[in-house]
Write a protein that holds these residues in place. Structure first.
Motif, short mmCIF file in Angstrom:
data_model
loop_
_atom_site.label_atom_id
_atom_site.label_comp_id
_atom_site.label_asym_id
_atom_site.label_seq_id
_atom_site.Cartn_x
_atom_site.Cartn_y
_atom_site.Cartn_z
N GLU A 198 0.82 -1.21 0.00
CA GLU A 198 0.00 0.00 0.00
C GLU A 198 0.85 1.25 0.00
O GLU A 198 0.54 2.25 -0.66
CB GLU A 198 -0.95 -0.02 1.21
N SER A 199 1.95 1.24 0.75
CA SER A 199 2.90 2.35 0.72
C SER A 199 3.47 2.51 -0.69
O SER A 199 3.57 3.63 -1.21
CB SER A 199 4.03 2.09 1.72
N ALA A 200 3.80 1.38 -1.31
CA ALA A 200 4.35 1.42 -2.67
C ALA A 200 3.32 1.94 -3.66
O ALA A 200 3.64 2.73 -4.56
CB ALA A 200 4.81 0.02 -3.08
N ARG A 201 2.08 1.50 -3.52
CA ARG A 201 1.03 1.97 -4.42
C ARG A 201 0.90 3.49 -4.37
O ARG A 201 0.82 4.15 -5.42
CB ARG A 201 -0.31 1.33 -4.06
N ALA A 202 0.89 4.05 -3.16
CA ALA A 202 0.74 5.49 -3.02
C ALA A 202 1.89 6.23 -3.71
O ALA A 202 1.67 7.24 -4.40
CB ALA A 202 0.67 5.87 -1.54
N ARG A 203 3.10 5.73 -3.54
CA ARG A 203 4.27 6.39 -4.13
C ARG A 203 4.24 6.28 -5.65
O ARG A 203 4.53 7.26 -6.37
CB ARG A 203 5.54 5.74 -3.58
#
Length: 260
Positions: A89-94
């Motif tokens: 989810e952190s990666a998706r946002a970035r």
């Protein structure tokens, strides 16, 4: 030939389109392509960032971990604010912030023998940057069964390795390079041995480069070759890999090629 690009996409990818080796045709191929990134950590971070920036149309991210403070020395997809959140989810946002025009699919799970084939079959190419042999063997075997190219990177301390495995093109598979044994240990993790953060950046970026080359059919592939980098001596070494005709994973594929 007309390309289905918006004006914003033409501006975004203009430096690619200017390259005769890529052009509009190549950029359209990237837009239509899909890549599965295994591991949203030190290697998956730069790899996913450059794949997204390049305009790969659909990117899958598989990782079952949450962001920890100790990750941030090298896992540049994540921020201090994302500590405690699932890495995918952190990666998706970035990645969405970097390129909102691509499709991102998140898989917050650990790959198993029951799930790996279905997941690998959904993508054109796999970039493996996981941190354990068990998952690497699972991903390699699934790629062989599905006939998908596997761009595999690994790091430890000040060193990195990279190769593209695709037995359907006559090369070896990961299992040929590292034959699996019942007593094989995963070796020291980054948490035990340490890792120089920027080494993951170099190897993850090289991994993305090889993946993009493969999707576009550019240059000379790393199929059948292993690239090794020693950061302390600033030395790259490339060795030729030999396939194992008795390999239990890809032996049948290689025999079909030889017989054909």
């Amino acid at each position: 030939m007309a390309f289905d690009f918006t004006e914003a996409e033409i501006q975004r990818y203009s430096r690619h389109i200017l390259l005769p080796e890529v052009g509009g045709t190549g950029q359209a191929a990237l837009k239509a392509a899909s890549v599965l990134v295994v591991g949203a950590g030190g290697l998956g971070s730069p790899s996913a960032l450059y794949l997204a920036a390049a305009g790969v149309g659909r990117i899958g991210l598989v990782d079952d971990d949450a962001v920890e403070l100790s990750n941030l020395q090298r896992q540049i997809l994540h921020t201090t604010q994302s500590v405690g959140t699932p890495k995918v989810e952190s990666a998706r946002a970035r990645l969405e912030a970097l390129n909102p025009g691509i499709v991102l699919e998140t898989w917050p799970m650990r790959l198993t023998a029951e799930t790996v084939d279905d997941l690998v079959s959904r993508y054109d190419l796999v970039c493996d940057g996981c941190d354990n042999f068990t998952t690497r063997y699972l991903v390699n075997a699934a790629c062989v069964r599905a006939g998908k190219p596997l761009v595999s990177a690994a790091v430890q301390r000040f060193e990195g390795q990279l190769s593209t495995f695709h037995p359907a093109r006559g090369g070896p598979c990961y299992h040929c390079l590292y034959p699996q044994t019942d007593g094989l240990a995963d070796g020291l993790s980054c948490g035990e041995a340490g890792v120089f953060g920027a080494v993951t950046g170099v190897m993850g970026t090289l991994q993305a480069t090889e993946a993009l080359k493969d999707l576009l059919g550019l240059g000379t592939s790393l199929v059948g070759r292993l690239l090794m980098w020693d950061a302390l001596s600033t030395r790259f070494t490339t060795i030729t890999l030999q396939r194992d005709p008795t390999c239990p994973v890809c032996g049948a594929v290689n025999r079909e090629i030889s017989d054909g």
